[in-house]
Design a protein around this motif. Structure first.
Motif, PDB file in Angstrom:
ATOM      1  N   ASP A 153       0.892  -1.175   0.000  1.00 30.36           N
ATOM      2  CA  ASP A 153       0.000   0.000   0.000  1.00 30.36           C
ATOM      3  C   ASP A 153       0.923   1.216   0.000  1.00 30.36           C
ATOM      4  O   ASP A 153       2.103   1.098  -0.366  1.00 30.36           O
ATOM      5  CB  ASP A 153      -0.942  -0.044   1.217  1.00 30.36           C
ATOM      6  CG  ASP A 153      -2.042   1.011   1.137  1.00 30.36           C
ATOM      7  OD1 ASP A 153      -2.956   0.872   0.315  1.00 30.36           O
ATOM      8  OD2 ASP A 153      -1.975   2.019   1.880  1.00 30.36           O
ATOM      9  N   VAL A 154       0.436   2.345   0.427  1.00 29.32           N
ATOM     10  CA  VAL A 154       1.240   3.576   0.435  1.00 29.32           C
ATOM     11  C   VAL A 154       2.550   3.342   1.199  1.00 29.32           C
ATOM     12  O   VAL A 154       2.539   2.831   2.326  1.00 29.32           O
ATOM     13  CB  VAL A 154       0.447   4.733   1.090  1.00 29.32           C
ATOM     14  CG1 VAL A 154       1.318   5.973   1.257  1.00 29.32           C
ATOM     15  CG2 VAL A 154      -0.793   5.043   0.273  1.00 29.32           C
ATOM     16  N   GLY A 155       3.663   3.691   0.577  1.00 29.07           N
ATOM     17  CA  GLY A 155       4.962   3.615   1.240  1.00 29.07           C
ATOM     18  C   GLY A 155       5.599   2.239   1.265  1.00 29.07           C
ATOM     19  O   GLY A 155       6.698   2.079   1.799  1.00 29.07           O
ATOM     20  N   GLN A 224      -3.823  13.104  -8.718  1.00 34.20           N
ATOM     21  CA  GLN A 224      -3.147  13.456  -7.460  1.00 34.20           C
ATOM     22  C   GLN A 224      -2.453  12.212  -6.914  1.00 34.20           C
ATOM     23  O   GLN A 224      -3.107  11.205  -6.644  1.00 34.20           O
ATOM     24  CB  GLN A 224      -4.150  13.961  -6.416  1.00 34.20           C
ATOM     25  CG  GLN A 224      -3.443  14.416  -5.155  1.00 34.20           C
ATOM     26  CD  GLN A 224      -4.359  14.560  -3.968  1.00 34.20           C
ATOM     27  OE1 GLN A 224      -5.208  13.715  -3.707  1.00 34.20           O
ATOM     28  NE2 GLN A 224      -4.198  15.637  -3.225  1.00 34.20           N
ATOM     29  N   GLY A 225      -1.127  12.293  -6.756  1.00 35.65           N
ATOM     30  CA  GLY A 225      -0.369  11.126  -6.282  1.00 35.65           C
ATOM     31  C   GLY A 225       0.287  10.456  -7.471  1.00 35.65           C
ATOM     32  O   GLY A 225      -0.395  10.059  -8.424  1.00 35.65           O
ATOM     33  N   GLY A 227       2.567   7.750  -7.241  1.00 37.68           N
ATOM     34  CA  GLY A 227       3.243   6.547  -6.757  1.00 37.68           C
ATOM     35  C   GLY A 227       2.842   5.382  -7.636  1.00 37.68           C
ATOM     36  O   GLY A 227       2.599   5.552  -8.838  1.00 37.68           O
ATOM     37  N   SER A 248       0.906  14.987  -9.438  1.00 36.20           N
ATOM     38  CA  SER A 248       1.441  15.574  -8.203  1.00 36.20           C
ATOM     39  C   SER A 248       1.961  14.485  -7.274  1.00 36.20           C
ATOM     40  O   SER A 248       1.659  13.304  -7.460  1.00 36.20           O
ATOM     41  CB  SER A 248       0.350  16.360  -7.460  1.00 36.20           C
ATOM     42  OG  SER A 248      -0.535  15.473  -6.810  1.00 36.20           O
ATOM     43  N   ASP A 249       2.749  14.896  -6.308  1.00 38.20           N
ATOM     44  CA  ASP A 249       3.036  14.037  -5.160  1.00 38.20           C
ATOM     45  C   ASP A 249       3.044  14.930  -3.925  1.00 38.20           C
ATOM     46  O   ASP A 249       2.599  16.090  -3.999  1.00 38.20           O
ATOM     47  CB  ASP A 249       4.314  13.203  -5.344  1.00 38.20           C
ATOM     48  CG  ASP A 249       5.586  14.034  -5.348  1.00 38.20           C
ATOM     49  OD1 ASP A 249       5.527  15.248  -5.033  1.00 38.20           O
ATOM     50  OD2 ASP A 249       6.648  13.467  -5.652  1.00 38.20           O
ATOM     51  N   TYR A 250       3.549  14.423  -2.786  1.00 35.53           N
ATOM     52  CA  TYR A 250       3.416  15.238  -1.566  1.00 35.53           C
ATOM     53  C   TYR A 250       4.308  16.479  -1.597  1.00 35.53           C
ATOM     54  O   TYR A 250       4.148  17.385  -0.792  1.00 35.53           O
ATOM     55  CB  TYR A 250       3.668  14.387  -0.309  1.00 35.53           C
ATOM     56  CG  TYR A 250       5.114  14.076  -0.026  1.00 35.53           C
ATOM     57  CD1 TYR A 250       5.879  14.884   0.805  1.00 35.53           C
ATOM     58  CD2 TYR A 250       5.718  12.956  -0.598  1.00 35.53           C
ATOM     59  CE1 TYR A 250       7.208  14.598   1.054  1.00 35.53           C
ATOM     60  CE2 TYR A 250       7.041  12.664  -0.355  1.00 35.53           C
ATOM     61  CZ  TYR A 250       7.792  13.482   0.466  1.00 35.53           C
ATOM     62  OH  TYR A 250       9.105  13.199   0.707  1.00 35.53           O
ATOM     63  N   ASN A 286      -1.380  21.246  -4.757  1.00 35.38           N
ATOM     64  CA  ASN A 286      -2.246  20.065  -4.795  1.00 35.38           C
ATOM     65  C   ASN A 286      -3.719  20.463  -4.743  1.00 35.38           C
ATOM     66  O   ASN A 286      -4.568  19.822  -5.356  1.00 35.38           O
ATOM     67  CB  ASN A 286      -1.904  19.122  -3.647  1.00 35.38           C
ATOM     68  CG  ASN A 286      -1.032  17.968  -4.116  1.00 35.38           C
ATOM     69  OD1 ASN A 286      -1.480  17.138  -4.904  1.00 35.38           O
ATOM     70  ND2 ASN A 286       0.203  17.935  -3.667  1.00 35.38           N
ATOM     71  N   ALA A 301      -3.789   9.307  -3.887  1.00 37.63           N
ATOM     72  CA  ALA A 301      -2.835   9.502  -2.782  1.00 37.63           C
ATOM     73  C   ALA A 301      -3.467   8.994  -1.481  1.00 37.63           C
ATOM     74  O   ALA A 301      -3.526   7.795  -1.256  1.00 37.63           O
ATOM     75  CB  ALA A 301      -2.427  10.960  -2.694  1.00 37.63           C
ATOM     76  N   ALA A 322      -9.134   6.362  -7.269  1.00 43.35           N
ATOM     77  CA  ALA A 322      -8.056   5.374  -7.215  1.00 43.35           C
ATOM     78  C   ALA A 322      -7.591   5.162  -5.770  1.00 43.35           C
ATOM     79  O   ALA A 322      -7.248   4.053  -5.368  1.00 43.35           O
ATOM     80  CB  ALA A 322      -6.888   5.832  -8.072  1.00 43.35           C
ATOM     81  N   GLY A 353      -6.124  -3.998  -7.914  1.00 41.91           N
ATOM     82  CA  GLY A 353      -4.971  -4.436  -7.123  1.00 41.91           C
ATOM     83  C   GLY A 353      -5.258  -5.728  -6.382  1.00 41.91           C
ATOM     84  O   GLY A 353      -4.496  -6.699  -6.480  1.00 41.91           O
TER      85      GLY A 353
END
Ligand code: NAD
Length: 424
Positions: A153-155, A224-225, A227, A248-250, A286, A301, A322, A353
């Motif tokens: 997942d994220v990270g 947005q995001g 990754g 974009s990202d953070y 953002n 994101a 998403a 996913g």
């Protein structure tokens, strides 16, 4: 009458948001009171302390969680998030959404989620590896191919899943690839898993644009995001002929009405890790990205980015969720009242996913591997079926698309619980 005895353990904005969604769906389908709380609340959770030796010799203790929401319909399934804003309430909400998602698309899984409070960008590779391995070591008795199967997942990413699989396998004394999904191909990962979520988002977006009679050649997209999910969705949508006008990202957002050079953005992120100072578009914020005039807006994101503050300002025709939980309850009401934006709700939109994770798990259990075209063909067939069932439910009961998707997911989990009865 069932009695609600709930601790404040999960209490947080995002958990309350998931609960409100559940309550609305349960009311809409008149879910019997006797089954409501059993279906709604997470089954169990584990919180762990993760002491890690840092590069400078010091020791940091990180905190990690795993929440298993539903174990009635199969092993539970869900990603592990490494992010500084992780809370147990957020993990519980994400686990709840996984239950409805798996149920909606017909997978034999319950929902789960994990998280570690950390900023992976501040950790060296070896610190990250120690953290991933320590987390899995603490989870050995709580997960397993037939108990609970984590994923990225994220990270987190393939590499981290590989370390976790190796740690679990060393504990049980034999190779156990089916304990996690989203692994590198060399150790049992599935063809097509890395791109599965973004590819699914793009596929469903294309299908809904067809329904809306909007040609892809006239479609502009803001994402947005950037990754795993955001970048793969961008690539797939661009391959269909849409123009990606913002990413974009953070660290910031970039707008280019002629189209963001995606290959350049991808190699930039590969080397710099973030989009900061990317010169393939004009820098914007953002917040501005979310309010851009575009055909499709793809939040990819974190949760709760479309709120009562900006929902009235959105200028897209289609909102493709998403990310998990990007739209707050209040924003949802505003979008419903507006009625001019079609929404593909998260539980449907990003299900690609977990669908390909399910394929990976099946391939691991049977030791029989499929090629990419087979994976994608099967993925799109499941998404088509899920979309059709959501549209039928929406028409039949005059529900919003989110309510249609949630009621289908919740109903099936509740039915399974009812059929199994109450133990003892
Ligand atoms: P990732 O870590 O690969 O990427 C997350 C991206 O979001 C990064 O580019 C990060 O910089 C960006 N981001 C973070 N905070 C931001 C902010 N405030 N503003 C703008 N950008 C920000 O994570 P991912 O796997 O791509 O997951 C993204 C979303 O998709 C999450 O909601 C996740 O739960 C959901 N999701 C992921 C999968 C999967 O297979 N990875 C499956 C289903 C759903």
């Amino acid at each position: 009458m069932s009695k609600v005895i709930v601790s404040s353990l999960y209490n947080s904005d995002v958990f309350r948001m998931a609960c409100r969604q559940f309550d609305k769906a349960a009311d809409a389908i008149n879910l019997p009171e006797t089954i409501r709380d059993r279906t709604k609340y997470p089954r169990r959770c584990l919180a762990v302390a993760l002491p890690i030796k840092r590069e400078d010799g010091s020791i940091t203790v990180f905190e990690g969680y795993r929440v298993q929401h539903n174990l009635s319909t199969g092993p539970s399934k869900g990603g592990i998030r490494f992010h500084q804003s992780v809370t147990i309430g957020e993990v519980a909400a994400l686990a709840m959404w996984m239950s409805w998602k798996c149920s909606l698309v017909g997978l034999p899984y319950g929902g789960a989620k994990g998280g570690v409070i950390c900023d992976p960008n501040q950790l060296s590779q070896s610190e990250l590896e120690h953290l991933a391995r320590r987390y899995m070591q603490e989870m050995v008795n709580f997960v397993g191919p037939h108990v609970d199967v984590p994923a990225p997942d994220v990270g987190t990413n393939e590499k981290i899943m590989g370390w976790m699989m190796d740690t679990y396998s060393n504990h049980v004394g034999h190779l156990s690839p089916a304990v996690v999904t989203g692994k590198p191909i060399a150790i049992g990962g599935s063809q097509g898993r890395r791109e599965a979520t973004g590819a699914g988002v793009a596929y469903l977006t294309r299908k809904y644009l067809e329904d809306m009679k909007i040609p892809l050649s006239k479609t502009t997209v803001a994402i947005q995001g950037f990754g795993n999910v955001g970048s793969e969705a961008a690539l797939a949508l661009a391959s269909y002929g849409a123009k990606i006008i913002a990413i974009s990202d953070y660290t910031g957002a970039y707008y280019n009405p002629k189209g963001i050079p995606l290959k350049k953005a991808l190699s930039y992120v590969q080397y710099q890790r973030v989009l900061r100072d990317f010169d393939g578009g004009e820098p914007i914020t953002n917040e501005e990205l979310l309010e851009l005039k575009c055909t499709v807006l793809v939040p990819a994101a974190l949760e709760r980015v479309i709120t009562e503050k900006n929902a009235a300002q959105l200028k897209c025709r289609l909102l493709a969720e998403a990310a998990n939980g990007p739209t707050t309850n209040a924003a949802d009401r505003i979008l419903e009242e507006r009625g001019d934006i079609e929404v593909i709700p998260d539980v449907l939109c990003n299900a690609g996913g977990v669908i390909v994770s399910y394929f990976e798990w099946l391939q691991n259990l049977s030791n029989f591997y499929w090629d990419r075209s087979e994976v994608l063909e099967k993925l799109f067939a499941i998404l088509d079926k899920a979309k059709d069932s959501v549209e039928a439910q929406k028409r039949k009961f005059k529900f919003s698309r989110r309510l249609a998707a949630l009621t289908l997911g919740i109903q099936r989990v509740a039915e399974a619980k009812q059929s199994r009865g109450l133990f003892p």
